[in-house]
Design a protein around this motif. Structure first.
Motif, PDB file in Angstrom:
ATOM      1  N   LEU A  10     -28.102  18.080   0.122  1.00 42.31           N
ATOM      2  CA  LEU A  10     -28.895  16.657   1.209  1.00 42.31           C
ATOM      3  C   LEU A  10     -27.585  15.486   0.431  1.00 42.31           C
ATOM      4  N   GLN A  11     -27.810  15.178   0.008  1.00 45.39           N
ATOM      5  CA  GLN A  11     -26.887  13.809  -0.515  1.00 45.39           C
ATOM      6  C   GLN A  11     -25.871  13.136   0.325  1.00 45.39           C
ATOM      7  N   ASN A  12     -25.324  14.149  -0.576  1.00 44.40           N
ATOM      8  CA  ASN A  12     -23.584  13.918   0.178  1.00 44.40           C
ATOM      9  C   ASN A  12     -24.044  13.552   1.880  1.00 44.40           C
ATOM     10  N   SER A  13     -24.862  14.201   2.651  1.00 42.09           N
ATOM     11  CA  SER A  13     -24.697  14.357   3.670  1.00 42.09           C
ATOM     12  C   SER A  13     -25.615  13.139   3.831  1.00 42.09           C
ATOM     13  N   GLN A  55     -23.066   2.443   7.881  1.00 48.76           N
ATOM     14  CA  GLN A  55     -23.976   1.478   6.657  1.00 48.76           C
ATOM     15  C   GLN A  55     -23.595   1.566   5.444  1.00 48.76           C
ATOM     16  N   ILE A  56     -22.207   0.734   4.811  1.00 51.84           N
ATOM     17  CA  ILE A  56     -21.863   1.518   3.345  1.00 51.84           C
ATOM     18  C   ILE A  56     -22.708   1.061   2.488  1.00 51.84           C
ATOM     19  N   GLU A  57     -23.715   0.246   2.670  1.00 51.17           N
ATOM     20  CA  GLU A  57     -24.282  -0.047   1.769  1.00 51.17           C
ATOM     21  C   GLU A  57     -25.786   0.624   0.780  1.00 51.17           C
ATOM     22  N   SER A  58     -26.267   1.227   2.280  1.00 53.99           N
ATOM     23  CA  SER A  58     -27.265   2.021   1.436  1.00 53.99           C
ATOM     24  C   SER A  58     -26.204   3.413   1.702  1.00 53.99           C
ATOM     25  N   ALA A  59     -25.166   3.609   1.521  1.00 57.97           N
ATOM     26  CA  ALA A  59     -24.145   4.994   1.138  1.00 57.97           C
ATOM     27  C   ALA A  59     -24.184   4.446  -0.234  1.00 57.97           C
ATOM     28  N   ILE A  60     -24.395   3.628  -0.254  1.00 56.78           N
ATOM     29  CA  ILE A  60     -23.479   3.310  -1.984  1.00 56.78           C
ATOM     30  C   ILE A  60     -24.841   3.267  -2.834  1.00 56.78           C
ATOM     31  N   LEU A  61     -25.901   3.121  -2.448  1.00 53.42           N
ATOM     32  CA  LEU A  61     -27.503   3.290  -2.743  1.00 53.42           C
ATOM     33  C   LEU A  61     -27.403   4.662  -2.986  1.00 53.42           C
ATOM     34  N   ALA A  62     -27.318   5.621  -1.705  1.00 59.70           N
ATOM     35  CA  ALA A  62     -27.922   6.582  -1.805  1.00 59.70           C
ATOM     36  C   ALA A  62     -27.124   8.025  -2.635  1.00 59.70           C
ATOM     37  N   PHE A  63     -25.641   6.841  -3.054  1.00 60.84           N
ATOM     38  CA  PHE A  63     -24.622   6.972  -4.861  1.00 60.84           C
ATOM     39  C   PHE A  63     -25.435   7.655  -6.003  1.00 60.84           C
ATOM     40  N   ASN A  64     -26.193   5.841  -5.683  1.00 59.87           N
ATOM     41  CA  ASN A  64     -26.130   5.310  -6.692  1.00 59.87           C
ATOM     42  C   ASN A  64     -27.354   6.796  -7.083  1.00 59.87           C
ATOM     43  N   GLU A  65     -28.453   7.052  -6.620  1.00 59.75           N
ATOM     44  CA  GLU A  65     -29.344   7.957  -6.819  1.00 59.75           C
ATOM     45  C   GLU A  65     -29.388   9.050  -7.741  1.00 59.75           C
ATOM     46  N   ILE A  66     -27.878   9.725  -6.832  1.00 58.20           N
ATOM     47  CA  ILE A  66     -27.492  11.001  -7.618  1.00 58.20           C
ATOM     48  C   ILE A  66     -27.424  10.743  -9.294  1.00 58.20           C
ATOM     49  N   GLU A  67     -27.083   9.814  -9.784  1.00 58.86           N
ATOM     50  CA  GLU A  67     -27.529  10.315 -11.004  1.00 58.86           C
ATOM     51  C   GLU A  67     -28.349   9.191 -11.869  1.00 58.86           C
ATOM     52  N   LYS A  68     -29.316   8.655 -11.003  1.00 58.90           N
ATOM     53  CA  LYS A  68     -30.447   7.787 -11.147  1.00 58.90           C
ATOM     54  C   LYS A  68     -31.285   9.105 -12.081  1.00 58.90           C
ATOM     55  N   ASN A 115     -14.819  12.171  -1.674  1.00 62.87           N
ATOM     56  CA  ASN A 115     -14.341  12.267  -0.616  1.00 62.87           C
ATOM     57  C   ASN A 115     -14.869  11.401   0.102  1.00 62.87           C
ATOM     58  N   ILE A 116     -15.869  11.514   0.601  1.00 64.71           N
ATOM     59  CA  ILE A 116     -16.470  11.260   1.960  1.00 64.71           C
ATOM     60  C   ILE A 116     -16.294   8.894   1.780  1.00 64.71           C
ATOM     61  N   LEU A 117     -16.586   8.739   0.312  1.00 68.56           N
ATOM     62  CA  LEU A 117     -16.674   7.539   0.338  1.00 68.56           C
ATOM     63  C   LEU A 117     -15.061   7.147   0.492  1.00 68.56           C
ATOM     64  N   ILE A 118     -14.480   7.810  -0.068  1.00 69.57           N
ATOM     65  CA  ILE A 118     -12.546   7.503   0.052  1.00 69.57           C
ATOM     66  C   ILE A 118     -12.384   7.599   1.496  1.00 69.57           C
ATOM     67  N   ASN A 119     -13.369   8.657   2.484  1.00 63.74           N
ATOM     68  CA  ASN A 119     -12.310   8.771   3.623  1.00 63.74           C
ATOM     69  C   ASN A 119     -13.406   7.223   4.768  1.00 63.74           C
ATOM     70  N   TYR A 120     -14.573   6.577   3.880  1.00 66.93           N
ATOM     71  CA  TYR A 120     -14.916   5.358   4.820  1.00 66.93           C
ATOM     72  C   TYR A 120     -14.152   4.230   4.208  1.00 66.93           C
ATOM     73  N   TYR A 121     -13.310   3.738   3.355  1.00 65.47           N
ATOM     74  CA  TYR A 121     -12.394   2.902   2.867  1.00 65.47           C
ATOM     75  C   TYR A 121     -10.927   3.043   3.737  1.00 65.47           C
ATOM     76  N   LEU A 178      -8.266  17.118   0.442  1.00 67.32           N
ATOM     77  CA  LEU A 178      -8.019  15.966   1.353  1.00 67.32           C
ATOM     78  C   LEU A 178      -9.237  15.250   0.101  1.00 67.32           C
ATOM     79  N   THR A 179      -8.881  14.850  -0.615  1.00 64.55           N
ATOM     80  CA  THR A 179      -8.525  13.639  -1.456  1.00 64.55           C
ATOM     81  C   THR A 179      -6.768  12.993  -1.614  1.00 64.55           C
TER      82      THR A 179
END
Length: 461
Positions: free
Chosen positions: A272-275, A285-298, A309-315, A341-342
């Motif tokens: 769900l978080q990846n989606s 909205q890369i800032e929101s994506a990074i926040l969602a990314f950080n929530e995973i480890e939290k 791969n999702i983040l690498i695709n964006y950049y 894909l990476t």
């Protein structure tokens, strides 16, 4: 730079004939290409015609040893297989009778079949029969819908749904969904009336995903609302499917709204978080994506290769290779295995900067990890090399890929196409001469024919 002169034309074609050793199939597409290329008037018609004749004879010989059915033949055979149960309307009556007989025979309990843990060997006869009936049901409803007989198809669906067998439930939704049928509303009403709710979780997920897959999103949302009222709340898999659907339709506001609603429901898992991260990235909205990314480890979980791969695709799409490399290094530090894909995204990130050397490093690292390459990846790398006007790196890459025993003719065809753009017949010929014998096929020859045409056009101009 070496052009295709009148003296080298016969050599170029004779080389093709001499290199084709193994039989290959010669399609109508290639036949058109041959006529287009070879019947075009040029200066050295007679020696070239000899080479053409040799090539045609070789192909005819090959086709006597190996042949494939045409696409039309495949479609006709597929149609025969699918409709082998469908001769007359009597097949409908026979099918309905078989369902009724199976229900009353005692050999099979449709309701018990929904609980796989209760199946024993005594039911094997019924299980085999239901497999045959499901295939018949699919073929019959497909035939009816293709022939605009939706009323009959709907009647058939209602018969099988009354068995309360979950397999028929999913079959009915998938079949009607493929034809965007008005009957889907009737199917869903029948499901509500016939089946006991709440549904088993797997069946519920399959039902919602089938509706989403067939673009019946409003119906899936209606089902979710209905089931929520009777105490069956959707889980993270269902919401993940909805978010992914909205992303495919580029309805990013709906995707993000759905993702943010899951937080209010206290739903969280990695899929769900990846989606959600994907929705933010695709909406920019890369800032929101990074926040969602950080929530995973939290939440005491770890990102997986799909997350990165999702983040690498964006950049990558932004041409920000340094950011791609940053996340790629994190992947290696965390001992996460990159996949095809990476590396596709890493190589693609070099397109804007035209850094063909960095792209080649990614390609080498990919092969060193024994990740199979394909023509798409090679095409991206070669496109960067062509734009960067680097004609030596493709040859080096060709030798490196060949040393890794890659046996994909599409890959080598990409090298021929790329080097043709450099207008250098010497290197094109070198590539063709050094492709392993067992790989020479129609794909390679088609690329060479196109190459020949381009060199002829250059000379003509």
């Amino acid at each position: 730079m070496m052009y295709l002169s009148s003296s080298t034309k016969p050599f170029f074609l004779t080389l093709m004939c001499s290199r084709i050793r193994s039989p290959f199939v010669y399609s109508s597409k290639s036949s058109l290409s041959l006529r287009h290329v070879f019947l075009k008037p040029t200066h050295s018609h007679q020696p070239r015609q000899l080479a053409i004749t040799s090539l045609h004879n070789l192909i005819k010989t090959a086709n006597t040893h190996q042949s494939r059915p045409s696409n039309q033949q495949k479609q006709e055979q597929q149609s025969i297989n699918q409709n082998k149960y469908i001769d007359t309307d009597n097949d409908l009556k026979e099918f309905i009778l078989q369902i009724e007989q199976l229900e009353t025979s005692g050999h099979y309990d449709f309701k018990q079949q929904n609980d796989l843990s209760q199946i024993d060997s005594s039911q094997q006869e019924g299980i085999n029969q239901i497999k045959i009936l499901r295939k018949k049901f699919h073929n019959l409803t497909k035939y009816l819908l293709e022939n605009k007989r939706e009323a009959d198809a709907l009647k058939l669906c209602l018969v099988v749904l009354k068995t309360q067998y979950f397999g028929f439930l999913i079959d009915a939704v998938n079949t009607f969904g493929c034809y965007n049928s008005y009957g889907m509303k009737n199917i869903l009403e029948a499901i509500k009336k016939i089946f006991h709710f709440p549904l088993p979780e797997k069946v519920f997920i399959d039902l919602i995903q089938s509706l989403i897959r067939n673009n019946f999103v409003s119906q899936s949302e209606e089902i979710i609302e209905y089931l929520t009222k009777i105490g069956q709340s959707p889980n993270s898999v269902v919401y993940s499917s909805l978010i992914d659907y909205f992303c495919r339709q580029k309805q990013y506001n709906d995707a993000i709204k759905t993702f943010e609603n899951t937080k209010k429901l206290n739903l969280f898992d990695l899929s769900l978080q990846n989606s959600g991260i994907r929705a933010y990235c695709e909406f920019g909205q890369i800032e929101s994506a990074i926040l969602a990314f950080n929530e995973i480890e939290k939440n005491n979980q770890l990102p997986n290769i799909s997350t990165y791969n999702i983040l690498i695709n964006y950049y990558s799409e932004k041409g920000q290779t340094e950011e791609c490399v940053k996340y790629f290094n994190i992947i290696k530090e965390k001992n996460i295995s990159p996949n095809k894909l990476t590396f596709t995204e890493l190589i693609n990130s070099c397109q804007i900067s035209l850094d063909c050397y960095q792209a080649y490093k990614f390609l080498q690292e990919m092969l060193s990890l024994s990740i199979p390459i394909d023509s798409k990846i090679v095409s991206i790398f070669l496109e960067i090399s062509v734009k960067a006007e680097n004609s030596t790196l493709p040859l080096e890459a060709f030798e490196y890929i060949k040393s890794k025993n890659e046996n994909n003719s599409f890959i080598y065809a990409e090298f021929i196409r790329a080097l043709t753009q450099f207008k250098d017949i010497k290197n094109v010929t070198y590539i063709f001469q050094n492709i392993p014998d067992q790989i020479i096929d129609e794909i390679i020859c088609h690329a060479m024919l196109n190459s020949y045409q381009k060199f002829s056009d250059i000379e003509g101009s």
